[in-house]
Design an enzyme around this catalytic site. Structure first.
Site, PDB file in Angstrom:
ATOM      1  N   SER A   1      -0.274  10.084  -5.461  1.00  0.00           N
ATOM      2  CA  SER A   1      -0.926  11.339  -5.855  1.00  0.00           C
ATOM      3  C   SER A   1      -0.898  11.579  -7.370  1.00  0.00           C
ATOM      4  O   SER A   1      -0.716  12.709  -7.816  1.00  0.00           O
ATOM      5  CB  SER A   1      -0.324  12.529  -5.094  1.00  0.00           C
ATOM      6  OG  SER A   1      -0.548  12.378  -3.697  1.00  0.00           O
TER       7      SER A   1
ATOM      8  N   GLU B   1       0.800   0.262   2.485  1.00  0.00           N
ATOM      9  CA  GLU B   1      -0.181   0.187   3.586  1.00  0.00           C
ATOM     10  C   GLU B   1      -0.205  -1.218   4.180  1.00  0.00           C
ATOM     11  O   GLU B   1      -0.407  -1.384   5.388  1.00  0.00           O
ATOM     12  CB  GLU B   1      -1.563   0.629   3.069  1.00  0.00           C
ATOM     13  CG  GLU B   1      -1.604   2.139   2.858  1.00  0.00           C
ATOM     14  CD  GLU B   1      -2.518   2.613   1.743  1.00  0.00           C
ATOM     15  OE1 GLU B   1      -3.412   1.856   1.309  1.00  0.00           O
ATOM     16  OE2 GLU B   1      -2.337   3.766   1.294  1.00  0.00           O
TER      17      GLU B   1
ATOM     18  N   ASN C   1      -6.405   1.549  -7.729  1.00  0.00           N
ATOM     19  CA  ASN C   1      -6.459   0.848  -6.442  1.00  0.00           C
ATOM     20  C   ASN C   1      -7.485   1.566  -5.570  1.00  0.00           C
ATOM     21  O   ASN C   1      -7.217   2.652  -5.069  1.00  0.00           O
ATOM     22  CB  ASN C   1      -5.070   0.875  -5.794  1.00  0.00           C
ATOM     23  CG  ASN C   1      -5.068   0.278  -4.401  1.00  0.00           C
ATOM     24  OD1 ASN C   1      -6.049  -0.327  -3.969  1.00  0.00           O
ATOM     25  ND2 ASN C   1      -3.960   0.446  -3.692  1.00  0.00           N
TER      26      ASN C   1
ATOM     27  N   GLU D   1       6.228   3.440  -5.430  1.00  0.00           N
ATOM     28  CA  GLU D   1       5.308   4.346  -4.737  1.00  0.00           C
ATOM     29  C   GLU D   1       6.004   4.939  -3.513  1.00  0.00           C
ATOM     30  O   GLU D   1       6.055   4.284  -2.458  1.00  0.00           O
ATOM     31  CB  GLU D   1       4.054   3.588  -4.271  1.00  0.00           C
ATOM     32  CG  GLU D   1       3.198   3.028  -5.376  1.00  0.00           C
ATOM     33  CD  GLU D   1       1.756   2.841  -4.909  1.00  0.00           C
ATOM     34  OE1 GLU D   1       0.867   3.419  -5.542  1.00  0.00           O
ATOM     35  OE2 GLU D   1       1.510   2.145  -3.915  1.00  0.00           O
TER      36      GLU D   1
ATOM     37  N   GLY E   1      -1.485   9.575  -1.023  1.00  0.00           N
ATOM     38  CA  GLY E   1      -2.626  10.181  -0.343  1.00  0.00           C
ATOM     39  C   GLY E   1      -2.336  11.563   0.237  1.00  0.00           C
ATOM     40  O   GLY E   1      -3.121  12.094   1.017  1.00  0.00           O
TER      41      GLY E   1
ATOM     42  N   LYS F   1      -8.552   0.769  -2.738  1.00  0.00           N
ATOM     43  CA  LYS F   1      -8.318   0.593  -1.291  1.00  0.00           C
ATOM     44  C   LYS F   1      -9.639   0.183  -0.624  1.00  0.00           C
ATOM     45  O   LYS F   1     -10.425  -0.529  -1.244  1.00  0.00           O
ATOM     46  CB  LYS F   1      -7.681   1.854  -0.701  1.00  0.00           C
ATOM     47  CG  LYS F   1      -6.427   2.268  -1.505  1.00  0.00           C
ATOM     48  CD  LYS F   1      -5.578   3.296  -0.841  1.00  0.00           C
ATOM     49  CE  LYS F   1      -4.364   3.592  -1.717  1.00  0.00           C
ATOM     50  NZ  LYS F   1      -3.453   4.558  -1.131  1.00  0.00           N
TER      51      LYS F   1
ATOM     52  N   HIS G   1       1.909  -3.569  -1.019  1.00  0.00           N
ATOM     53  CA  HIS G   1       1.571  -2.144  -0.940  1.00  0.00           C
ATOM     54  C   HIS G   1       2.086  -1.600   0.393  1.00  0.00           C
ATOM     55  O   HIS G   1       2.059  -2.288   1.412  1.00  0.00           O
ATOM     56  CB  HIS G   1       0.057  -1.951  -1.057  1.00  0.00           C
ATOM     57  CG  HIS G   1      -0.321  -0.521  -1.244  1.00  0.00           C
ATOM     58  ND1 HIS G   1      -0.346   0.384  -0.213  1.00  0.00           N
ATOM     59  CD2 HIS G   1      -0.646   0.178  -2.369  1.00  0.00           C
ATOM     60  CE1 HIS G   1      -0.671   1.580  -0.690  1.00  0.00           C
ATOM     61  NE2 HIS G   1      -0.861   1.482  -1.987  1.00  0.00           N
TER      62      HIS G   1
HETATM   63  P1  13P Z   1      -2.959   8.032  -4.024  1.00  0.00           P
HETATM   64  O1  13P Z   1      -3.106   8.075  -5.519  1.00  0.00           O
HETATM   65  O2  13P Z   1      -4.259   8.262  -3.303  1.00  0.00           O
HETATM   66  O3  13P Z   1      -1.835   8.870  -3.537  1.00  0.00           O
HETATM   67  O4  13P Z   1      -2.580   6.506  -3.648  1.00  0.00           O
HETATM   68  C1  13P Z   1      -1.533   5.903  -4.311  1.00  0.00           C
HETATM   69  C2  13P Z   1      -1.541   4.465  -3.968  1.00  0.00           C
HETATM   70  O5  13P Z   1      -1.249   4.083  -2.847  1.00  0.00           O
HETATM   71  C3  13P Z   1      -1.959   3.516  -5.010  1.00  0.00           C
HETATM   72  O6  13P Z   1      -1.696   2.209  -4.631  1.00  0.00           O
END
Ligand code: 13P
Length: 261
Positions: free
Chosen positions: A220, A104, A12, A174, A180, A14, A102
């Site tokens: 992560s 976010e 992903n 997640e 992140g 983003k 997601h």
């Molecule tokens: P990270 O791998 O940067 O922690 O992000 C995970 C994520 O949100 C994947 O959708």
């Protein structure tokens, strides 16, 4: 314990990489990923919308066996929804996997469980596979509410989805506190929660759907922890953010099978 679920490793991106950078990334990845890798598992990449056409033509023309993915979509087929992209448009581009819900999108853009459920059903209606994301905040975990949160998100997210469709889904656990932050859930905690996901699916859609549904862990994921996470019986894949933005680190995650535990 063995099962027939084919692992899925998803990148992903983003809101990162423009279409020139996307082209370079896909080509670099295609050099790093081997035939053995694609024989062993599925790989999807989820670039921003503006990159999709470029990535699609590159995958097609160079015969690169990665699945094209999107990061979200609207639930309607078309209409007066300024700024939105419909599932029909994604399907036409050859998109196979679409992330829905997601954290976010839930937290920053206020997407509700009901809206996410509408998106899941719309994605399925266009013959694409949703990757439905669920996960708790740090406060919820500390309050002992992680399981209840994930159960509620799943029940709402899967409402009115038929058992045979649930079987085809991907669900990504997640934990928000791990996204992140560099702070990965322990393999044990990730396994516990992915098993919870599977048991909710069993309650809702029956044991066949629960046995078939693929459950990813996200938060992560790195080359150094992918093998241990992927060795857990209820973890069938990874949804990778930051580490998917560099071809060599994403390729090393894809190649988790080659790493020592
Ligand atoms: P990270 O791998 O940067 O922690 O992000 C995970 C994520 O949100 C994947 O959708």
């Amino acid at each position: 314990m063995t099962n027939n679920r084919r692992p899925l490793i998803s990148g992903n991106w983003k809101m990162n990489l423009n279409h020139f950078e996307a082209l370079k990334m896909v080509q670099e990845l295609s050099y790093e990923v081997t035939r053995d890798d694609v024989d062993a598992l599925d790989i999807s990449i989820h670039p921003p919308f503006t990159d999709l056409r470029t990535v699609q033509t590159t995958l097609d023309s160079d015969k690169i066996p990665f699945f094209l993915g999107a990061q979200h979509c609207h639930s309607e087929k078309s209409g007066a929804f300024t700024g939105e992209v419909s599932p029909a448009m994604l399907a036409k581009l050859g998109v196979r996997y679409v992330i829905a819900g997601h954290s976010e999108r839930r937290e920053i853009f206020g997407e509700s469980d009901e809206l996410i459920n509408a998106k899941v059903r719309a994605i399925l209606a266009h013959d694409m596979t949703p990757i439905l994301c669920v996960g708790e905040t740090l406060e919820e975990r500390q309050a002992g509410e992680a399981e209840a949160k994930v159960q509620a998100q799943l029940k709402a997210g899967l409402a009115r989805v038929k058992a045979e469709q649930v079987a085809e889904l991907v669900i990504a656990y997640e934990p928000i506190w791990a996204i992140g932050t560099g702070q990965t859930a322990s393999a044990e905690d990730a396994q516990t929660m992915c098993a919870v996901v599977r048991s909710v699916v069993a309650d809702k859609s029956g044991s066949d759907a629960a046995e078939a549904v693929r459950v990813q862990y996200g938060g992560s994921v790195k080359p150094t922890n992918a093998a241990e996470l992927m060795s857990q019986p209820d973890i069938d894949g990874a949804l990778v953010g930051g580490a998917s933005l560099e071809a060599s680190s994403f390729a090393r995650i894809v190649q988790y099978r080659l790493h020592d535990l």
